[in-house]
Design a protein around this motif. Structure first.
Motif, PDB file in Angstrom:
ATOM      1  N   ALA A 123     -68.239 -57.781  11.266  1.00 44.26           N
ATOM      2  CA  ALA A 123     -67.150 -56.947  11.780  1.00 44.26           C
ATOM      3  C   ALA A 123     -67.641 -56.171  13.002  1.00 44.26           C
ATOM      4  O   ALA A 123     -68.728 -55.585  12.981  1.00 44.26           O
ATOM      5  CB  ALA A 123     -66.677 -55.983  10.706  1.00 44.26           C
ATOM      6  N   LEU A 151     -63.145 -59.594  13.257  1.00 44.29           N
ATOM      7  CA  LEU A 151     -64.099 -60.337  12.438  1.00 44.29           C
ATOM      8  C   LEU A 151     -64.445 -61.659  13.116  1.00 44.29           C
ATOM      9  O   LEU A 151     -63.569 -62.351  13.634  1.00 44.29           O
ATOM     10  CB  LEU A 151     -63.503 -60.631  11.054  1.00 44.29           C
ATOM     11  N   ALA A 176     -67.003 -58.021   5.241  1.00 45.84           N
ATOM     12  CA  ALA A 176     -67.735 -58.415   6.443  1.00 45.84           C
ATOM     13  C   ALA A 176     -68.817 -57.377   6.693  1.00 45.84           C
ATOM     14  O   ALA A 176     -68.695 -56.211   6.283  1.00 45.84           O
ATOM     15  CB  ALA A 176     -66.795 -58.515   7.639  1.00 45.84           C
TER      16      ALA A 176
END
Length: 313
Positions: free
Chosen positions: A79, A88, A108
């Protein structure tokens, strides 16, 4: 049948709100009808509960949500923050409903630590990866990898909240409720044969074993639901221990049921009954969502740190 097709059945009570057993019973019934359907419904219901607990976008009546939170060493989904927005990029494995979900809660890495994000999967940059799901059991869950290429995402809670919140362990038992539903359906063929009066003494013995195993799982789910409703915020710190225990009990029940039904009835139902054969294959794969001895080790460590209350009665 898809999750969207049973959306009316997925307006479930949230865990810890006084009707937790009702929630699990609904998931159990869906898994008893179709193991893959139960698994997909459980993920959608879990996403709704997570969003209620941590905040995030609302869930539309035609939405189908997944929870994609597997964190193997690789591949890694990252991220990136640009001002007030997040995106992402990377590959996420083990994405149930990779080609069918409209939205997902996805973990993430943010500076190496997993954080949770809500993603609309219908936008550009989201691509299910072909030929990454080869399972025979749970084939219909479409749990392959998904690639993300600079896809807009909305943070849900703070970094670490997904795993630290009380509802994480409540949700873990919801998975076990689906395992239980699948086991009930596998056992139906043995119950039916014995009730027709055509079973051998050995089959009747296996029926007794199956019934005791399933009853133990049912009792464990009932007790856990009551305890969660009494302590939804896990003030007493027993959520992790409870979930690991219940998942172990239900997993053992499922394994015992699969083994005993097969031993009692032989290859016939597996070869002549397509629904039963698929259900056995699906359930055998699904219970491997348990981490087996790793979960038992975690339970043992938890017990060392916090003595079980039942030992001191």
């Amino acid at each position: 049948m898809t999750v969207a097709a049973v959306s009316g059945l997925l307006d479930l009570p949230l865990p810890g709100g006084g009707r937790t057993r009702e929630r699990w019973t609904a998931l159990q019934r869906l898994a008893r009808e179709n193991v893959v359907l139960g698994r997909m419904a459980e993920a959608h219901a879990d996403a709704v509960a997570i969003l209620a607990e941590l905040g995030g976008p609302s869930v539309g009546p035609s939405d189908s949500w997944g929870v994609w939170a597997a964190e193997p060493p690789e591949p890694i989904l990252v991220a990136t923050r640009r001002g007030s927005t997040w995106s992402l990029s990377g590959r996420k494995p083990w994405c149930s409903g990779a080609s069918s979900c409209t939205h997902a809660l996805v973990t993430a890495r943010v500076d190496g630590t997993p954080a949770l994000f809500a993603v609309d999967l219908r936008v550009d940059g989201v691509e299910p990866v072909p030929d990454t799901w080869h399972a025979v059991g749970m084939a219909g869950s479409d749990s392959g990898a998904v690639d993300f290429d600079d896809v807009a995402a909305q943070p849900v809670g703070a970094t670490g909240d997904y795993l630290s919140r009380p509802g994480f362990w409540h949700g873990a038992i919801g998975v076990a409720a689906c395992w239980f539903g699948g086991a009930l359906a596998v056992a139906d063929v043995l119950y039916d044969k014995c009730e027709r009066g055509t079973a051998s003494p050995h089959a009747l013995a296996h029926l007794g074993g199956v019934d005791a195993s399933l009853a133990a799982a049912s009792y464990a789910l009932d007790c856990a639901a009551t305890e969660i409703d009494k302590d939804p915020s896990d003030r007493f710190g027993e959520g992790r221990m409870r979930a690991l225990r219940v998942r172990r009990i239900v997993e053992q029940s499922v394994t015992d049921t699969l083994d005993r039904v097969g031993r009692a009835l032989g290859a016939g139902p597996l070869c002549m009954n397509a629904d039963h054969a698929q259900r056995v294959a699906d359930l055998g794969t699904y219970i491997r969502q348990s981490h087996a001895e790793q979960d038992l080790e975690a339970l043992g460590q938890t017990i060392v740190e916090k003595e079980p209350t039942w030992r001191t009665r």
